[in-house]
Design a protein around this motif. Structure first.
Motif, short mmCIF file in Angstrom:
data_model
loop_
_atom_site.label_atom_id
_atom_site.label_comp_id
_atom_site.label_asym_id
_atom_site.label_seq_id
_atom_site.Cartn_x
_atom_site.Cartn_y
_atom_site.Cartn_z
N ARG A 82 0.85 -1.19 0.00
CA ARG A 82 0.00 0.00 0.00
C ARG A 82 0.89 1.24 0.00
N TYR A 83 0.65 2.14 -0.95
CA TYR A 83 1.48 3.34 -1.03
C TYR A 83 1.29 4.28 0.16
N PRO A 84 0.07 4.48 0.69
CA PRO A 84 -0.05 5.35 1.86
C PRO A 84 0.85 4.94 3.01
N ASP A 85 1.04 3.65 3.22
CA ASP A 85 1.90 3.18 4.30
C ASP A 85 3.34 3.66 4.11
N LEU A 86 3.79 3.66 2.86
CA LEU A 86 5.15 4.13 2.58
C LEU A 86 5.30 5.61 2.93
N LEU A 87 4.28 6.42 2.62
CA LEU A 87 4.34 7.83 3.00
C LEU A 87 4.31 7.99 4.51
N VAL A 88 3.55 7.17 5.19
CA VAL A 88 3.53 7.22 6.66
C VAL A 88 4.92 6.90 7.21
N HIS A 89 5.59 5.90 6.63
CA HIS A 89 6.94 5.56 7.08
C HIS A 89 7.87 6.76 6.93
N ARG A 90 7.78 7.45 5.79
CA ARG A 90 8.66 8.59 5.57
C ARG A 90 8.41 9.70 6.58
N ALA A 91 7.13 9.96 6.87
CA ALA A 91 6.81 10.98 7.87
C ALA A 91 7.32 10.57 9.25
N LEU A 92 7.14 9.29 9.60
CA LEU A 92 7.60 8.79 10.90
C LEU A 92 9.12 8.87 11.00
N LEU A 93 9.83 8.42 9.97
CA LEU A 93 11.29 8.42 10.01
C LEU A 93 11.84 9.83 10.10
N ASP A 94 11.15 10.78 9.49
CA ASP A 94 11.59 12.18 9.59
C ASP A 94 11.55 12.67 11.03
N THR A 95 10.54 12.19 11.80
CA THR A 95 10.41 12.65 13.19
C THR A 95 11.50 12.10 14.09
N ILE A 96 12.14 11.01 13.69
CA ILE A 96 13.18 10.42 14.55
C ILE A 96 14.58 10.70 14.00
N GLY A 97 14.67 11.66 13.05
CA GLY A 97 15.98 12.07 12.54
C GLY A 97 16.67 11.01 11.71
N ALA A 98 15.90 10.27 10.92
CA ALA A 98 16.48 9.18 10.13
C ALA A 98 16.94 9.63 8.74
N ASP A 99 17.00 10.94 8.51
CA ASP A 99 17.46 11.49 7.23
C ASP A 99 16.60 11.01 6.06
N VAL A 100 15.30 10.91 6.32
CA VAL A 100 14.32 10.61 5.27
C VAL A 100 13.33 11.77 5.25
N PRO A 101 13.24 12.52 4.15
CA PRO A 101 12.35 13.68 4.14
C PRO A 101 10.88 13.27 4.20
N ALA A 102 10.12 13.99 5.01
CA ALA A 102 8.67 13.75 5.09
C ALA A 102 8.00 14.27 3.83
N PRO A 103 6.92 13.63 3.39
CA PRO A 103 6.19 14.12 2.22
C PRO A 103 5.51 15.45 2.51
N ASP A 104 5.41 16.31 1.49
CA ASP A 104 4.72 17.58 1.68
C ASP A 104 3.21 17.39 1.52
N ARG A 105 2.46 18.46 1.81
CA ARG A 105 1.00 18.36 1.80
C ARG A 105 0.47 18.01 0.41
N LEU A 106 1.03 18.57 -0.65
CA LEU A 106 0.56 18.29 -2.00
C LEU A 106 0.72 16.81 -2.33
N THR A 107 1.88 16.25 -1.98
CA THR A 107 2.12 14.82 -2.23
C THR A 107 1.13 13.96 -1.47
N VAL A 108 0.90 14.32 -0.20
CA VAL A 108 -0.03 13.55 0.63
C VAL A 108 -1.44 13.60 0.06
N ASP A 109 -1.89 14.78 -0.33
CA ASP A 109 -3.25 14.91 -0.87
C ASP A 109 -3.41 14.12 -2.16
#
Length: 456
Positions: free
Chosen positions: A289-316
């Motif tokens: 599921r692609y939404p799960d991958l975006l969730v992972h990126r947002a989560l990893l960004d919060t823990i400083g894993a050097d993975v950029p979180a998706p922006d609002r346009l990408t999420v929408d």
């Protein structure tokens, strides 16, 4: 409780060719015996798939489950794990029923997971989460040929995994909301009162005992809780029918599900009515599921894993497309189930003829006839005129087909015995007659003009 999910974001970066293709597909599509994966096989079947003794990259949700089922602490991090052994659902069910797994350490771990899941489920039930019964038909293949089917029940081992996954999804949702991060939530709107009232009318028409309900307009939380009570009442009714040896009734769950709103992906709301959850998303299946991958990126960004979180346009954009692709995939999967069932039924009919009698259940009604589920994996249509009861009409609740005298001829959930007289496998259609009806020769497609082709 540790829930380890494949670290797909380690292998798939935002904007790379695999990511763009995964966004386009939205999800994997599953049909009997086959899967059209969202990700390449090198990832979905190997690097992001557990194998005993192999080290795998994961994103871990670590949660502390209190005796009342509340998640009192949680933290998230990247990790590497190595699984000891692949356990099947039947193996775990056998152990939970008093058997053995052969390893005391594994048995201790499974018992701990069982207790964690019990607490989590009890907490969800207390807040009004809906419990739906029933199993899933799984087709069996020999090479490319369907040779059988069986019902895979939702056993305790399945529920343990589901409860732990739901807990992880909720914990990640709460974490991201607490940090004000944009992500893709899984929103399930609260049911509308009009749908709930219709559900009550349907259950009354089918003589299903219901708990007393307020005779007034109710708020969303009240309606959600009330539908949970209806679901529990349906479960008790079906259990009583089974105890009395009465067949049928499983189609009642379909009526409960139809009273609910459809879930979808969005960045704007995190609530999930069916789970009675204030914060929910999909974290546990980034392989499919692609939404799960975006969730992972947002989560990893919060823990400083050097993975950029998706922006609002990408999420929408991803939320809208993934919701559409999910609906398309569901339609494809249902059509494929009907076609595979009819292929199996056609082979069986050619081998055994038209005289075989099947025990079935009425699962749908229209003025022109009834849809019947029978055997394992078979569905067909029985025309109203085959009942030889004159002109038939639907009742106001659309759960009974009434004869000219107003008496029910067929009702949702009723057992019914049928025979098959025609199968169109590639259309996923089968025509039925009552078991006691005289055999009528089936007309081949070439014997009728194209413009007069039957449609049902």
């Amino acid at each position: 409780l540790w829930v380890h999910i494949a670290d797909v974001a380690h292998y798939v970066s935002e904007g790379d060719p695999i990511d763009r293709e995964a966004f386009f597909r939205g999800n994997s599509v599953y049909v009997p015996g086959r899967v059209e994966p969202m990700l390449p096989a090198r990832l979905s079947n190997d690097l992001c798939s557990l194998r005993p003794g192999a080290t795998r990259r994961v994103v871990t949700a670590e949660m502390l489950v209190a005796p009342d089922g509340a998640i009192t602490e949680s933290r998230f991090y990247r990790a590497a794990i190595r699984s000891e052994q692949r356990l099947t659902y039947p193996e775990v069910d056998g152990f939970l029923d008093g058997g053995a797994l052969g390893s005391p350490a594994q048995e201790t771990t499974v018992n701990a997971a069982r207790e964690a899941a019990r607490r989590i489920r009890a907490a969800r039930q207390r807040r009004g989460g809906l419990e739906i019964g029933g199993g899933e038909v799984v087709f069996e293949f020999d090479g490319g040929r369907v040779v059988g089917a069986h019902v895979e029940e939702n056993t305790e081992s399945h529920r343990i995994v589901e409860d732990c996954m739901v807990a992880a999804n909720e914990a990640v949702a709460q974490h991201l909301i607490g940090r004000g991060r944009t992500t893709v939530f899984r929103h399930h709107p609260d049911p509308e009162q009009a749908r709930f009232e219709r559900l009550l009318a349907q259950m009354a028409a089918l003589d299903v005992p219901m708990p007393s309900m307020p005779d007034r307009a109710m708020g969303p939380a009240e309606v959600r809780s009330a539908i949970g009570e209806v679901g529990a009442a349906v479960g008790r009714h079906l259990a009583a029918r089974q105890t009395r040896g009465e067949p049928g009734g499983s189609a009642l769950w379909t009526l409960v599900l139809r009273s609910l709103m459809q879930a979808f992906y969005t960045a704007d709301s995190a609530t999930h009515s069916g789970l009675a959850s204030a914060a929910y998303l999909h974290f546990t299946s980034p392989i499919r599921r692609y939404p799960d991958l975006l969730v992972h990126r947002a989560l990893l960004d919060t823990i400083g894993a050097d993975v950029p979180a998706p922006d609002r346009l990408t999420v929408d954009e991803a939320a809208l497309r993934s919701s559409e692709r999910e609906r398309n995939a569901t339609d494809i999967e249902r059509r494929a189930d009907r076609i595979i069932g009819c292929l199996m039924l056609d082979a069986r009919r050619r081998e055994r003829g038209n005289d075989e009698v099947f025990d079935g259940e009425v699962v749908g009604l229209i003025p022109g006839g009834v849809f019947v589920s029978f055997g394992i994996g078979f569905e067909g249509f029985l025309r109203s005129r085959e009942f030889d009861a004159g002109f038939l009409t639907l009742d106001d609740a659309e759960v009974q087909l009434l004869g000219e005298g107003g008496l029910p001829v067929a009702r949702i959930g009723d057992p019914i015995s049928v025979r098959v007289i025609e199968v169109e496998p590639l259309r996923g259609r089968a025509r039925l007659v009552p078991a006691d009806s005289p055999t009528r020769p089936s007309r081949g497609r070439s014997s009728r003009p194209q413009r007069r082709r039957r449609r049902f």
